[in-house]
Design a protein around this motif. Sequence first.
Motif, mmCIF file in Angstrom:
data_model
loop_
_atom_site.group_PDB
_atom_site.id
_atom_site.type_symbol
_atom_site.label_atom_id
_atom_site.label_comp_id
_atom_site.label_asym_id
_atom_site.label_seq_id
_atom_site.Cartn_x
_atom_site.Cartn_y
_atom_site.Cartn_z
ATOM 1 N N GLU A 1 4.772 -2.562 -2.386
ATOM 2 C CA GLU A 1 5.523 -2.090 -1.222
ATOM 3 C C GLU A 1 5.642 -0.573 -1.268
ATOM 4 O OE1 GLU A 1 9.635 -3.375 -0.891
ATOM 5 O OE2 GLU A 1 9.547 -3.100 1.267
ATOM 6 N N ALA A 2 5.447 0.046 -0.142
ATOM 7 C CA ALA A 2 5.574 1.496 0.015
ATOM 8 C C ALA A 2 5.875 1.727 1.485
ATOM 9 C CB ALA A 2 4.259 2.176 -0.384
ATOM 10 N N PRO A 3 6.281 2.929 1.865
ATOM 11 C CA PRO A 3 6.577 3.138 3.292
ATOM 12 C C PRO A 3 5.427 2.691 4.207
ATOM 13 C CG PRO A 3 7.412 4.966 2.028
ATOM 14 C CD PRO A 3 6.676 4.094 1.055
ATOM 15 N N TYR A 4 4.183 2.960 3.814
ATOM 16 C CA TYR A 4 3.082 2.548 4.694
ATOM 17 C C TYR A 4 2.869 1.041 4.674
ATOM 18 C CZ TYR A 4 -1.286 1.584 6.873
ATOM 19 O OH TYR A 4 -2.236 1.024 7.701
ATOM 20 N N THR A 5 2.844 0.440 3.486
ATOM 21 C CA THR A 5 2.518 -0.992 3.421
ATOM 22 C C THR A 5 3.592 -1.830 4.123
ATOM 23 O OG1 THR A 5 3.463 -1.135 1.191
ATOM 24 C CG2 THR A 5 1.095 -0.851 1.336
ATOM 25 N N LEU A 6 4.849 -1.384 4.049
ATOM 26 C CA LEU A 6 5.884 -2.124 4.777
ATOM 27 C C LEU A 6 5.714 -1.922 6.286
ATOM 28 C CD1 LEU A 6 8.348 -3.948 4.837
ATOM 29 C CD2 LEU A 6 9.797 -1.935 4.589
ATOM 30 N N ALA A 7 5.408 -0.688 6.689
ATOM 31 C CA ALA A 7 5.193 -0.426 8.118
ATOM 32 C C ALA A 7 4.053 -1.298 8.639
ATOM 33 C CB ALA A 7 4.877 1.053 8.335
ATOM 34 N N ALA B 1 -0.409 7.760 15.083
ATOM 35 C CA ALA B 1 0.705 8.701 14.850
ATOM 36 C C ALA B 1 0.995 8.796 13.355
ATOM 37 C CB ALA B 1 1.953 8.238 15.603
ATOM 38 N N TRP B 2 0.893 7.671 12.645
ATOM 39 C CA TRP B 2 1.133 7.663 11.189
ATOM 40 C C TRP B 2 0.154 8.614 10.492
ATOM 41 C CZ3 TRP B 2 4.768 5.103 8.146
ATOM 42 C CH2 TRP B 2 4.574 5.211 6.765
ATOM 43 N N ASP B 3 -1.100 8.534 10.917
ATOM 44 C CA ASP B 3 -2.127 9.364 10.268
ATOM 45 C C ASP B 3 -1.878 10.858 10.494
ATOM 46 O OD1 ASP B 3 -3.287 7.098 9.338
ATOM 47 O OD2 ASP B 3 -4.942 7.073 10.768
ATOM 48 N N LEU C 1 5.190 -4.826 9.009
ATOM 49 C CA LEU C 1 6.079 -5.034 10.155
ATOM 50 C C LEU C 1 5.290 -4.986 11.462
ATOM 51 C CD1 LEU C 1 9.140 -2.857 9.028
ATOM 52 C CD2 LEU C 1 9.000 -5.346 9.066
ATOM 53 N N GLY C 2 4.131 -4.375 11.418
ATOM 54 C CA GLY C 2 3.267 -4.345 12.607
ATOM 55 C C GLY C 2 3.306 -3.009 13.313
ATOM 56 N N SER D 1 9.381 4.198 -2.734
ATOM 57 C CA SER D 1 8.833 2.839 -2.833
ATOM 58 C C SER D 1 9.555 1.850 -1.925
ATOM 59 C CB SER D 1 8.951 2.359 -4.283
ATOM 60 O OG SER D 1 10.315 2.378 -4.678
ATOM 61 N N LEU D 2 10.706 2.242 -1.402
ATOM 62 C CA LEU D 2 11.596 1.351 -0.640
ATOM 63 C C LEU D 2 12.058 0.161 -1.489
ATOM 64 C CD1 LEU D 2 9.904 1.389 2.904
ATOM 65 C CD2 LEU D 2 11.746 2.826 2.038
ATOM 66 N N LEU E 1 7.667 7.475 14.970
ATOM 67 C CA LEU E 1 6.261 7.507 15.386
ATOM 68 C C LEU E 1 6.119 7.687 16.900
ATOM 69 C CD1 LEU E 1 4.936 4.609 13.092
ATOM 70 C CD2 LEU E 1 4.749 7.072 12.692
ATOM 71 N N LEU F 1 10.975 3.531 12.413
ATOM 72 C CA LEU F 1 9.560 3.801 12.736
ATOM 73 C C LEU F 1 9.352 3.954 14.237
ATOM 74 C CD1 LEU F 1 7.682 1.367 10.306
ATOM 75 C CD2 LEU F 1 7.846 3.859 10.118
ATOM 76 N N GLU G 1 0.870 3.842 17.179
ATOM 77 C CA GLU G 1 1.718 4.156 16.021
ATOM 78 C C GLU G 1 0.867 4.407 14.777
ATOM 79 O OE1 GLU G 1 5.932 1.893 16.967
ATOM 80 O OE2 GLU G 1 4.265 0.725 16.164
ATOM 81 N N ARG G 2 -0.218 3.644 14.659
ATOM 82 C CA ARG G 2 -1.091 3.842 13.492
ATOM 83 C C ARG G 2 -1.710 5.240 13.528
ATOM 84 N NH1 ARG G 2 -2.438 -0.117 10.157
ATOM 85 N NH2 ARG G 2 -1.808 -1.661 11.689
ATOM 86 N N TYR H 1 14.331 -0.272 9.199
ATOM 87 C CA TYR H 1 13.109 0.517 8.998
ATOM 88 C C TYR H 1 12.216 0.430 10.247
ATOM 89 C CZ TYR H 1 8.957 2.405 6.624
ATOM 90 O OH TYR H 1 7.874 3.170 6.261
#
Lengths: 218, 212
Positions: free
Chosen positions: A178-184, A196-198, A187-188, B102-103, B176, B172, A193-194, B168
């Motif tokens: 789990e990390a901010p990206y993997t949770l995001a 925007a994430w980059d 969650l979908g 890591s959340l 975003l 987001l 948004e993807r 969260y």
Amino acid sequence: MPALRGSLTYARFFVSGELPEDFRQRLMRAIRLRAIQPLTPEDEDLERTGFCRIGDPYAIELGYDDVFWNEYVNLGVRTDRWVYPGSAVRARMREGEQVYKQKTGRDKMGRREKAELKELVMRRMRKQMSPAVSAIDFSWALNEGVVRFFSHGDKAAARMLDLFHRAFGSMSLSLVPEAPYTLADRLGLSKAERSAWDELEPSLAEPDVDDREEGEEA
Amino acid sequence: MDLADRIELRRFVGREHLLWLWFETELFEGNLRTSKHGSFAMWVEGRMVLSMGRERTTIRGSLPGAHREAKEAVRRGKLPEAVGFRLDRGELPASFVLKGDSLALSGLSLPEPPKEETPAIEVLADAPRPKRRGKAKDDADAADADYDAFYERMRRTRDVEEVLEALYADFLALRLAAPWRASVWPAIERWIDGQDVDASGYRAIRSRATKR
């Protein structure tokens, strides 16, 4: 037993891949195959990791009821490791060096000879001591596709990930921390948004060096 | 951008999430809301660690976010690395520390529900004569107790995780999207500087962004 008692400190890992149809039998076989084989002085390995029963590092004969708690696979990830007391190693090295010097008539030992002596000392010490045993609770929620691993340590996580890969990699199952990206991602994120994430940049501007020095804490 | 970069180069998002949670808990005086869970109480409690590179500020206390040093550290470029929270939602309270990079949760404390008390006289009157119990029976009882404790703890852990995931997801939706730079971040900057923030205006922006 943090999973069963006390406050909970854990890291989550998301399971990637689909469980096979006969997953309970296959998981059980894989788990039994990767149950810890306790480390012995004769082994070449200096460290070994395998599964044990949750909450009991010395229970290594794993039955179905030990492992499957309804929709959870609960295990301990046990690591056996030789831990040598530094002072005892140094004392035995000194003794060994004395013997070597007397036998050879030389004043000094070379680097390679010292390494060989250290290996010999440690091999002998292993016969007089037991390996350090530690176990960390591991709980795989099958219906969530989440593993909760009750440690935040990087080394412990690396050992668990390696064990998981050896045990279940053949079923095309893997773990994503789990990390901010993997949770995001879980969650979908929409396409917008993807992207925007980059492009994300930190919101907080770096303070000027002068400002930082001015306000530095004592 | 490959997966490793999406993970490693964007870990700061987790720290910004902690900052945003801290901001919301103060702005809404501990009354937070998600569309899934309705309103509940959540506030910063116990411990806050802010850092930038090797510089680190640790604040302990009942309300660490209220300490002057906390926002001062943010003004100097530090972001929350780990923040202690208390979550009070219906059934039972929970306290925990959430880590930004890591959340992951640590020290998740789930107090056990109080047991119903029975008057001593009733207990004594109803008590059967003590019997000798076999070891196997004791072991089975202990295993059952472990199973029950585990399922209950996992159910409540999952409850906490679901609230945090919903928060969260809301973060987001703001982070975003365009409102972050235009309205949300300026509001957070005003809050960091100790200026007034229009809570109802911010709430309206938040509601629009999170309606997905």
